[in-house]
Design an enzyme around this catalytic site. Structure first.
Site, PDB file in Angstrom:
ATOM      1  N   HIS A  72      -7.898   0.788   0.642  1.00  0.00           N
ATOM      2  CA  HIS A  72      -7.121  -0.361   1.104  1.00  0.00           C
ATOM      3  C   HIS A  72      -7.202  -0.467   2.625  1.00  0.00           C
ATOM      4  CE1 HIS A  72      -4.335  -1.316  -2.538  1.00  0.00           C
ATOM      5  NE2 HIS A  72      -5.598  -1.171  -2.882  1.00  0.00           N
ATOM      6  N   TYR A 200       4.985  -5.288   0.344  1.00  0.00           N
ATOM      7  CA  TYR A 200       6.349  -4.825   0.657  1.00  0.00           C
ATOM      8  C   TYR A 200       7.195  -6.073   0.878  1.00  0.00           C
ATOM      9  CZ  TYR A 200       4.601  -0.064   1.651  1.00  0.00           C
ATOM     10  OH  TYR A 200       4.030   1.192   1.573  1.00  0.00           O
ATOM     11  N   PRO A 292      10.712   6.781   0.852  1.00  0.00           N
ATOM     12  CA  PRO A 292       9.328   6.488   0.462  1.00  0.00           C
ATOM     13  C   PRO A 292       8.715   5.242   1.127  1.00  0.00           C
ATOM     14  CG  PRO A 292      10.845   5.838  -1.273  1.00  0.00           C
ATOM     15  CD  PRO A 292      11.670   6.514  -0.229  1.00  0.00           C
ATOM     16  N   LYS A 296       4.963   8.440   3.216  1.00  0.00           N
ATOM     17  CA  LYS A 296       4.599   9.589   4.048  1.00  0.00           C
ATOM     18  C   LYS A 296       4.824  10.958   3.391  1.00  0.00           C
ATOM     19  CE  LYS A 296       2.841   7.609   7.449  1.00  0.00           C
ATOM     20  NZ  LYS A 296       1.599   7.343   6.769  1.00  0.00           N
ATOM     21  N   TYR A 384       1.050   3.952   9.694  1.00  0.00           N
ATOM     22  CA  TYR A 384       0.826   3.885   8.243  1.00  0.00           C
ATOM     23  C   TYR A 384      -0.438   4.659   7.847  1.00  0.00           C
ATOM     24  CZ  TYR A 384       1.384   1.993   3.553  1.00  0.00           C
ATOM     25  OH  TYR A 384       1.600   1.874   2.201  1.00  0.00           O
TER      26      TYR A 384
HETATM   27  C1  PHB Z   1       3.739   4.064  -4.810  1.00  0.00           C
HETATM   28  O1  PHB Z   1       2.720   3.513  -5.190  1.00  0.00           O
HETATM   29  O2  PHB Z   1       4.400   4.798  -5.562  1.00  0.00           O
HETATM   30  C2  PHB Z   1       4.210   3.829  -3.422  1.00  0.00           C
HETATM   31  C3  PHB Z   1       3.412   3.123  -2.547  1.00  0.00           C
HETATM   32  C4  PHB Z   1       3.829   2.886  -1.262  1.00  0.00           C
HETATM   33  C5  PHB Z   1       5.059   3.357  -0.848  1.00  0.00           C
HETATM   34  C6  PHB Z   1       5.844   4.096  -1.701  1.00  0.00           C
HETATM   35  C7  PHB Z   1       5.425   4.329  -3.006  1.00  0.00           C
HETATM   36  O3  PHB Z   1       5.468   3.106   0.421  1.00  0.00           O
END
Ligand code: PHB
Ligand code: APR
Length: 389
Positions: A72, A200, A292, A296, A384
């Site tokens: 990605h 997000y 989450p 990280k 990130y």
């Molecule tokens: C996930 O795919 O579980 C996931 C992805 C990004 C995040 C947190 C969890 O920031």
């Protein structure tokens, strides 16, 4: 029985450390309290920084990840129903790889088994002895029998609730903590994701995240009150609420279906300092937790292990303990930056229950600044994709 390094916990931190040490000829044993299938059944995040990818490859467990992982180059952040892309690759030259933590764990277990290094599953009542002496030992029980092993070092990779951190006297450890008044309800479904990249979402009903494990398996999250339970949510209720929080284009692409897994995780920030007590070292969730929102957790566990494995290899090769002496300080310097980033992403994207009008205006200003400023986007992207170590 004797070994060089006893590793407590066979999550990604313990398994990665075990392989990196094995590659340098250092003997380890891993003691894990749960059965193997239980460890493999835990669903967690799935975004790997390049540094994490490099360590997994160095450990000899990167073949399937390279083959099946999705590269990605950016992510999308949605606010007020409009999506904005953060171009990781364009801004930092780096990408992330989407590959589930469960798969990372499985690959590391497979290479460990293939090389014959020992792991004891269902090792109960693990206890660390004489850790301030030159000859520590670790005891445990399994199948109703008691065992003990002498070693040079013990590494606690046993997660937030493990025994390692609790072995350190309270007056030798300082802890820092923040709990958030909401959790993430996650669902895993055997359907293609709504979009090529993660989305997000900051929505007035609460945060949502569209993530994935592969081109055919999706992972979605909804912010929900901390008091709720995953069992209280039917799949139908989950999809209905997710639909409310996504933009019409995402909704039109959303493929719903029965959940393979559904769980609710609390959000917490936590750090314990220092990450060493005598011959015991802490790594991963045993020493720190991040919410989450910036993905990280696993990456921090990997960077701890990267730093610690080099220090242990240096010790056994050159007899220098300089790397071990600086481990805690070096690891914590990176951890606090990731703590700050995860906290900031959490603040920026969630509906904070007791936020004042002023707080909400600041959040909106933060997002609008992000969408307009290349400097702000670069800062987000740099964090990130992972800070160097
Ligand atoms: C996930 O795919 O579980 C996931 C992805 C990004 C995040 C947190 C969890 O920031
Ligand atoms: N004895 C032996 N093993 C234990 C004990 C104990 N007393 N306590 C816990 N364990 C085991 C757990 O069963 C688990 O398998 O330690 C392991 C810890 O693994 P993780 O919790 O996955 O922690 P870590 O390896 O540090 O990985 C960090 O995983 O939890 C996520 O968000 C986190 O992504 C991050 C990553």
């Amino acid at each position: 029985m004797r070994t060089q390094v006893v590793i407590i916990g066979s999550g990604p931190a313990g398994l990665l450390l075990g392989q990196l040490l094995h590659k340098s000829g250092i003997d380890t044993i891993i003691l894990e309290q749960k059965p193997k299938d239980y460890v493999l059944g835990r669903i967690r995040a799935g975004v790997l920084e390049q540094g994490t990818v490099a360590l997994i490859e160095e450990a000899g467990a990167g073949v399937r990840m390279r083959h099946e992982g999705l590269v990605h180059d950016g992510t999308e952040i949605e606010f007020g129903g409009i999506r904005h892309r953060i171009d990781f690759k364009g801004l930092t030259g780096k990408s992330v790889i989407i590959y589930g933590q469960t798969e990372v764990t499985r690959d590391l277990m497979d290479v460990r088994e293939a090389c014959g290094a020992p792991t004891v599953y269902e090792a109960l009542d693990v206890g660390i002895r004489d850790i301030e002496s030159e000859s520590p030992s670790v005891r445990w029980s399994a199948d109703g029998k008691k065992f003990a092993i002498d070693c040079d070092y013990v590494v606690g990779c046993d997660g937030f609730h493990g025994v390692s951190r609790q072995t350190i006297p309270a007056n030798r450890l300082r802890t820092y903590e923040r709990a958030y008044p909401f959790g993430w309800l996650g669902i895993l479904v055997e359907k293609p994701p709504v979009s090529e990249e993660l989305i997000y979402v900051n929505h007035e009903r609460g945060f949502a995240l569209c993530s994935m494990r592969s081109r055919t398996r999706s992972r979605y999250y909804l912010q929900c009150p901390i008091e709720e339970h995953a069992e209280d949510w039917t799949d139908g209720q989950f999809w209905e609420e997710l639909t409310r929080r996504l933009d019409p284009q995402a909704v039109s692409k959303l493929q719903t279906g029965p959940s393979i897994e559904k769980s609710l995780a609390p959000l917490r920030s936590f750090v314990a300092e220092p990450m060493r007590f005598g011959r015991l070292f802490l790594a991963g969730d045993a020493a720190h937790i991040v919410p989450p929102t910036g993905a990280k957790g696993l990456n921090l566990a990997a960077s701890d292990v990267g730093i610690l494995s080099r220090a242990l290899i240096e010790l056994y090769k050159t007899n220098s303990d300089a790397g071990l002496d600086s481990y805690s300080q070096r690891a914590l310097a990176r951890i606090w930056k990731a703590e700050r980033f995860s906290w900031q992403m959490t603040q920026l994207l969630h509906l904070v229950p007791d936020a004042s009008g002023f707080d909400r205006k600041l959040q909106a200003a933060g997002l609008e600044y992000l969408f307009k400023s290349t400097a702000a986007q670069t800062a987000l992207a740099e964090n990130y994709v992972g800070l160097p170590y």
